[in-house]
Design a protein around this motif. Structure first.
Motif, PDB file in Angstrom:
ATOM      1  N   ARG A  58      -8.687  -4.470  -1.180  1.00  0.00           N
ATOM      2  CA  ARG A  58      -8.996  -4.129  -2.567  1.00  0.00           C
ATOM      3  C   ARG A  58     -10.132  -3.123  -2.706  1.00  0.00           C
ATOM      4  O   ARG A  58     -10.064  -2.198  -3.486  1.00  0.00           O
ATOM      5  CB  ARG A  58      -9.346  -5.415  -3.329  1.00  0.00           C
ATOM      6  N   ASP A  66      -9.496  -4.248 -11.924  1.00  0.00           N
ATOM      7  CA  ASP A  66      -8.607  -3.104 -11.707  1.00  0.00           C
ATOM      8  C   ASP A  66      -7.385  -3.522 -10.897  1.00  0.00           C
ATOM      9  O   ASP A  66      -6.258  -3.081 -11.162  1.00  0.00           O
ATOM     10  CB  ASP A  66      -9.348  -1.986 -10.967  1.00  0.00           C
ATOM     11  N   TRP A  67      -7.600  -4.355  -9.882  1.00  0.00           N
ATOM     12  CA  TRP A  67      -6.498  -4.835  -9.052  1.00  0.00           C
ATOM     13  C   TRP A  67      -5.500  -5.636  -9.893  1.00  0.00           C
ATOM     14  O   TRP A  67      -4.283  -5.478  -9.755  1.00  0.00           O
ATOM     15  CB  TRP A  67      -7.055  -5.693  -7.925  1.00  0.00           C
ATOM     16  N   LYS A 110      -4.695  -5.266 -12.858  1.00  0.00           N
ATOM     17  CA  LYS A 110      -3.870  -4.391 -13.699  1.00  0.00           C
ATOM     18  C   LYS A 110      -2.662  -3.854 -12.941  1.00  0.00           C
ATOM     19  O   LYS A 110      -1.708  -3.370 -13.566  1.00  0.00           O
ATOM     20  CB  LYS A 110      -4.724  -3.225 -14.213  1.00  0.00           C
ATOM     21  N   THR A 111      -2.699  -3.938 -11.612  1.00  0.00           N
ATOM     22  CA  THR A 111      -1.580  -3.430 -10.805  1.00  0.00           C
ATOM     23  C   THR A 111      -0.544  -4.510 -10.508  1.00  0.00           C
ATOM     24  O   THR A 111       0.477  -4.230  -9.877  1.00  0.00           O
ATOM     25  CB  THR A 111      -2.087  -2.868  -9.464  1.00  0.00           C
TER      26      THR A 111
END
Length: 367
Positions: free
Chosen positions: A108, A238-239, A241-242
């Protein structure tokens, strides 16, 4: 203005009768005079004897905050450690904190980490004195968190074993030594934090859960594993969101965890995209349901917490459901964390009352 909830039970005997006992996943914010607030790995602001005394005072205040919020299973709030993994590792032989390498943490983000330069071992206990102090402060059940073997190896550069699995087994043995000493001084639940279980699925099933079982070998107290999507820091948000509209990572490890000797599984559920029905794969286990989102300063309402718990009750028996937070709250402002703990207690109380009414109604209809 929110009214502070009072703990329904203040000793372990009465606690055993309580449905939906509340707890936290781990860390809570540190006082501003001890460390920089809302910051992971924050340097201590005190030194030497002042630091030792300050850590104890912070632990005592953290316990007080949990009690005032109505938390039933209390912890140290990780007040005496800078980080949930590295504070344990820095007390071990075989790890050089001056020799650092950059590694990818849980696929990550990059971080500068210490290096394993020789056989790892533990000369003496790491947290036992802190846990003993906590035990002296309360008759409530206490939970103590330790890093899990797989998450430990994911926070290091290995220049000795050259094998993630071999190093994890060595850490499992060391963790077992620490856990047995924690149990001996009165810790009721020992939790192993394994966010890496949400990433390295093949390794988890091949040897990760087996290593975890080695870490709990011989323990008579309850054991838990905490698997989450991480602190509310940018790299983690952020991770997330993927990951799409459904987060099904848990599905990869639940079947084998259900067959393991771990007593309690701690999960992230509030404001997540985890399909709640996945918990059915753990039927029979006790489940700590994360009903507080640690990645936002927005304070949940008691009804929002209650709604998460109601959904979980479709897949977890009421006597096996423990309302909890998604993850640690160290990066949050202190007042936000306190308000969230109050919401957790209030939401659990709503559902507890609903279950009590159903029970009374069911008994009445039997006559």
């Amino acid at each position: 203005m929110t009214t502070l909830a009072k703990p329904e039970y203040t000793n372990k005997e009465l606690f055993n009768k309580l449905i939906l006992p509340t707890s936290t996943a781990g860390s809570l914010p540190k006082p501003v005079w001890l460390a920089e607030p809302e910051t992971l790995w924050s340097p201590w602001k005190l030194q030497d004897e002042e630091l030792i005394a300050g850590k104890k005072e912070a632990l005592r205040l953290s316990l007080q905050d949990q009690q005032q919020a109505g938390i039933n299973i209390v912890s140290d709030g990780e007040q005496t450690r800078q980080h949930f993994v590295t504070t344990f590792i820095e007390h071990l032989n075989g790890v050089d904190f001056e020799k650092r390498e950059t590694v990818r943490i849980r696929d990550r983000y990059d971080a500068s980490v210490p290096t394993v330069v020789g056989p790892v071992s533990r000369q003496k206990s790491v947290f036992v004195e802190d846990a003993k102090f906590l035990r002296q402060q309360t008759t409530q059940p206490i939970k103590w968190a330790l890093p899990g073997p797989m998450t430990m190896i994911d926070t290091l550069y290995d220049d000795h074993y050259k094998s993630r699995e071999k190093l994890a087994w060595e850490f499992a043995k060391i963790l077992n030594q620490e856990a047995k000493e924690l149990e001996a001084i009165g810790v009721d639940i020992i939790q192993f934090d394994e966010p890496a279980f949400n990433v390295f699925f093949d390794e988890v099933n091949e040897w990760g859960i087996a290593c975890l079982e080695r870490a709990i070998e011989g323990l008579k107290c309850e054991t838990a594993v905490h698997i989450c999507y991480g602190y509310g820091i940018k790299a983690n948000t952020d991770w997330k969101k993927t990951l799409g509209s459904e987060w099904r990572q848990y599905e990869n490890v639940f079947p084998k965890l259900q067959q393991s000797n771990i007593d309690i599984i701690s999960l992230e559920c509030q404001n997540s995209h985890v399909p709640m029905e996945l918990i059915e794969l753990l039927r029979g286990k006790k489940i700590m349901i994360g009903a507080i989102d640690v990645a936002t300063n927005t304070i949940e309402t008691p009804e929002e917490v209650a709604n998460t718990l109601r959904k979980a009750l479709n897949y977890v028996d009421a006597d096996k459901l423990y309302p909890c937070t998604n993850c640690g709250m160290a990066p949050l402002p202190s007042e936000i964390a306190t308000a969230k703990l109050n919401a957790l207690s209030a939401g659990a109380a709503i559902v507890r009352q609903e279950l009590s009414k159903k029970h009374i109604k069911k008994r009445a209809s039997a006559f």
